[in-house]
Design a protein around this motif. Structure first.
Motif, short mmCIF file in Angstrom:
data_model
loop_
_atom_site.label_atom_id
_atom_site.label_comp_id
_atom_site.label_asym_id
_atom_site.label_seq_id
_atom_site.Cartn_x
_atom_site.Cartn_y
_atom_site.Cartn_z
N ASN A 132 0.86 -1.18 -0.19
CA ASN A 132 -0.08 -0.05 -0.14
C ASN A 132 0.86 1.19 0.31
OD1 ASN A 132 -1.43 2.19 1.99
ND2 ASN A 132 -3.10 1.08 0.81
N LYS A 133 0.41 2.10 -0.79
CA LYS A 133 1.38 3.43 -1.09
C LYS A 133 1.40 4.32 0.30
CE LYS A 133 0.77 3.83 -6.06
NZ LYS A 133 0.35 4.74 -7.14
N THR A 134 0.34 4.27 1.15
CA THR A 134 0.34 5.12 2.02
C THR A 134 1.28 4.32 3.29
OG1 THR A 134 -1.86 6.01 1.87
CG2 THR A 134 -1.02 5.94 3.88
N ILE A 135 1.26 3.00 3.29
CA ILE A 135 2.16 2.27 4.39
C ILE A 135 3.57 2.78 3.93
CG2 ILE A 135 2.74 0.04 4.94
CD1 ILE A 135 0.10 0.51 6.04
N LEU A 136 3.72 2.72 2.68
CA LEU A 136 5.03 2.76 2.13
C LEU A 136 5.62 4.04 2.39
CD1 LEU A 136 5.29 0.68 -1.10
CD2 LEU A 136 6.21 0.18 0.92
N LEU A 137 4.83 5.13 2.26
CA LEU A 137 5.09 6.57 2.81
C LEU A 137 5.41 6.61 4.08
CD1 LEU A 137 2.85 8.36 0.35
CD2 LEU A 137 5.08 8.64 0.23
N LEU A 138 4.61 6.10 4.88
CA LEU A 138 4.77 6.27 6.38
C LEU A 138 6.04 5.30 6.89
CD1 LEU A 138 1.12 5.40 7.59
CD2 LEU A 138 2.40 7.58 7.84
N ALA A 139 6.45 4.48 6.06
CA ALA A 139 7.77 3.69 6.46
C ALA A 139 8.91 4.74 6.15
CB ALA A 139 7.62 2.43 5.62
N LEU A 140 8.76 5.45 4.99
CA LEU A 140 9.76 6.34 4.62
C LEU A 140 9.86 7.38 5.79
CD1 LEU A 140 11.93 7.35 2.70
CD2 LEU A 140 10.01 8.46 1.08
N VAL A 141 8.68 7.82 6.24
CA VAL A 141 8.83 8.87 7.25
C VAL A 141 9.47 8.42 8.59
CG1 VAL A 141 7.35 10.37 8.96
CG2 VAL A 141 6.46 9.90 6.58
N TYR A 142 9.10 7.11 8.99
CA TYR A 142 9.65 6.61 10.03
C TYR A 142 11.15 6.35 9.93
CZ TYR A 142 10.71 3.49 13.99
OH TYR A 142 11.26 2.83 15.03
N ALA A 143 11.54 6.21 8.74
CA ALA A 143 12.88 6.01 8.45
C ALA A 143 13.89 7.08 8.79
CB ALA A 143 13.12 5.90 6.83
N SER A 144 13.38 8.17 8.75
CA SER A 144 14.49 9.28 9.41
C SER A 144 14.70 9.27 11.01
CB SER A 144 13.93 10.81 9.02
OG SER A 144 12.71 10.91 9.58
N THR A 145 13.36 9.18 11.69
CA THR A 145 13.67 9.01 13.16
C THR A 145 14.33 7.73 13.61
OG1 THR A 145 11.33 7.78 13.36
CG2 THR A 145 11.34 10.29 13.17
N ALA A 146 14.22 6.56 12.86
CA ALA A 146 14.91 5.39 13.11
C ALA A 146 16.46 5.71 12.66
CB ALA A 146 14.43 4.21 12.31
N ALA A 147 16.83 6.23 11.57
CA ALA A 147 18.16 6.30 11.28
C ALA A 147 18.82 7.48 12.31
CB ALA A 147 18.13 6.65 9.88
N ILE A 148 18.03 8.22 12.44
CA ILE A 148 18.99 9.60 13.37
C ILE A 148 19.01 8.99 14.87
CG2 ILE A 148 18.55 11.99 14.07
CD1 ILE A 148 17.27 12.60 11.63
N SER A 149 18.04 8.43 15.25
CA SER A 149 18.20 8.13 16.67
C SER A 149 19.14 6.91 16.68
CB SER A 149 16.92 7.58 17.52
OG SER A 149 16.10 6.58 16.61
N GLN A 150 19.07 6.17 16.04
CA GLN A 150 19.90 4.85 16.11
C GLN A 150 21.47 5.34 15.89
OE1 GLN A 150 19.32 1.70 17.18
NE2 GLN A 150 17.27 1.87 17.43
N GLY A 151 21.57 5.98 14.80
CA GLY A 151 22.90 6.64 14.31
C GLY A 151 23.62 7.36 15.50
N LEU A 152 22.91 8.37 16.09
CA LEU A 152 23.52 8.71 17.29
C LEU A 152 23.73 7.93 18.71
CD1 LEU A 152 21.69 12.43 17.17
CD2 LEU A 152 24.03 11.83 16.44
N SER A 153 22.79 6.99 18.74
CA SER A 153 22.98 6.00 20.01
C SER A 153 24.15 5.41 19.94
CB SER A 153 21.69 4.92 19.86
OG SER A 153 20.65 5.73 20.33
N LEU A 154 24.56 4.98 18.37
CA LEU A 154 25.66 4.09 18.01
C LEU A 154 26.80 4.77 18.03
CD1 LEU A 154 26.45 1.08 17.34
CD2 LEU A 154 26.02 1.76 14.98
N TRP A 155 26.89 5.92 17.49
CA TRP A 155 28.00 6.38 17.05
C TRP A 155 28.58 7.68 17.99
CZ3 TRP A 155 31.41 4.18 14.04
CH2 TRP A 155 31.02 3.33 12.86
N GLN A 156 27.57 8.23 18.54
CA GLN A 156 27.90 9.40 19.49
C GLN A 156 28.93 9.18 20.54
OE1 GLN A 156 24.31 12.06 20.40
NE2 GLN A 156 25.15 12.11 22.65
#
Length: 417
Positions: free
Chosen positions: A218-242
């Motif tokens: 579903n296109k809306t589901i895929l768009l929501l996944a793309l929205v969540y992608a930024s919060t997941a990548a940023i929070s995980q990236g800083l948790s791991l590398w900070q």
């Protein structure tokens, strides 16, 4: 919340372990980034099946099972001996934890009507930054156990921080009710009121179910996944590398532990206040887009963090935006999906979004190896944040258009009758 706090410590403590472990295991930055990211690959593969199993087996049994298995693997991380075993154990940890977060989001819909969900999900998700607030100084201290009983400090870190998950898993079996009807501590009148309110909410949602195969595309589901992608990548990236970024300022492990906790503590406060604001205004789209946009803008200033104080101020703004978006975003997801669709849909959004954490951590390691510094390593996350805001606006436009179409169909049906 306590269970997720433990889970997130076990997921992200590898960032602190890397301060010692990378030298002991001979890991380069790119090998460390790839190995740590394998967690998310397994997480993505098993996310949807795990959520379907939770809906069938029940929250009490399935959440307890998840916690026990991930605790065992988390302790097993102490016995990695090289790049291969490190990568395999991270993959197994992701497989063990898969389904916990979307399972709890689904579980909360069994208990809270939509008007309460942003603040409730914010309180639950507060465990993510709290894991760094509490885990950072503890991890910094545990690294000081180097040589105790013949084990390295990073080994003690994995053993001591992994064991509580097993205990919490057994506790979940005993005390966690699957649904309000199973809650013996609720008076009968309150139980009946809550179940009635939830049934009314379910009837109000358009429940024209999509088949599972169509739901996952579903296109809306895929768009929501793309929205969540930024919060997941940023929070995980800083948790791991900070922690490793802060180590470049010449700080001790203990200093890194305490200072690393500060931005996450600020993010906790922002998360709760913004979730309450979202519920009071019944605002989801803008309450999600504004903080993500703030994070993207703040990431552009990371290369100018030439001192520990400036760096901490910048990452504090990044984290406040990233975590503040979580409550409104997950409330939006549960409101746009029917109860049946939420079983696989929420897991789908979380799984696809988590792919960004897999790719983001890997890319950060590659940039660090290529340039010799972390100066521009977070630039891809800035771009992803901007794309996520655009994806959210597009998803909102689709939701409004579909809602208008449903209204027109309903009016036409009544006219025919």
């Amino acid at each position: 919340m306590v269970a997720y706090l433990i889970a997130y410590i076990d997921r992200s403590n590898v960032g602190f372990a890397g301060l010692q472990m990378n030298d002991d295991l001979g890991l380069s930055a790119s090998q460390f980034g790839l190995g740590a990211s394998m967690f998310f690959l397994a997480y993505v593969l098993l996310e949807v099946p795990s959520n379907v199993a939770l809906a069938k087996v029940g929250a009490r049994r399935w959440i307890g099972r998840i916690m026990i298995t991930w605790g065992i693997v988390a302790v097993g991380m102490a016995f990695a001996v090289g790049p291969t075993s490190f990568t395999v154990l991270r993959f197994l940890l992701g497989a063990a934890e898969a389904g916990f977060f979307p399972g709890v989001i689904l579980y909360l819909t069994f208990w809270f009507p939509p008007s309460y969900r942003a603040r409730v999900i914010a309180w639950f998700s507060m465990a993510i930054p709290m894991a760094s607030v509490l885990g950072s100084p503890i991890s910094g201290y545990l690294l000081g156990l180097e040589g105790f009983l013949g084990l390295s400090g990073w080994q003690w870190l994995f053993i001591i921080e992994g064991a509580p998950a097993v205990l919490m898993g057994f506790l979940a079996f005993i005390v966690l009710p699957s649904r309000p009807g199973d809650a013996k501590w609720l008076p009968n009148d309150e139980r009946q009121w809550l179940e009635s309110a939830l049934r009314d909410q379910e009837k109000a949602v358009d429940d024209s179910h999509l088949p599972l195969r169509k739901l996952l595309l579903n296109k809306t589901i895929l768009l929501l996944a793309l929205v969540y992608a930024s919060t997941a990548a940023i929070s995980q990236g800083l948790s791991l590398w900070q922690p490793q970024m802060m180590k470049t300022f010449g700080l001790s492990n203990a200093q890194v532990g305490w200072l690393n906790a500060a931005p996450f503590a600020i993010a906790v406060l922002g998360m709760v206040l913004w979730g309450r604001f979202s519920d009071r205004r019944a605002e989801r789209v803008r309450a999600t887009a504004i903080p993500i946009g703030l994070s993207a803008i703040a990431l552009a200033f990371v290369p100018f963090g030439s001192s520990p104080v400036i760096f901490l101020v910048i990452v504090s703004v990044v984290l406040v935006g990233t975590y503040a978006a979580k409550g409104p975003f997950w409330s939006l997801c549960t409101e746009w999906m029917s109860k049946r669709e939420s079983v696989a849909g929420v897991a789908m959004v979380n799984a696809l979004g988590s792919l960004a954490a897999f790719g983001g951590n890997w890319v950060i390691g590659e940039i660090k190896d290529a340039t010799g510094s972390f100066t521009w390593a977070l630039a891809p996350l800035m771009v992803l944040g901007a794309v996520s805001v655009l994806a959210l606006l597009l998803a909102a436009h689709r939701a409004r258009r579909n809602g208008e179409r449903s209204s027109r169909v309903a009016i036409a049906d009544k006219t025919d009758l």
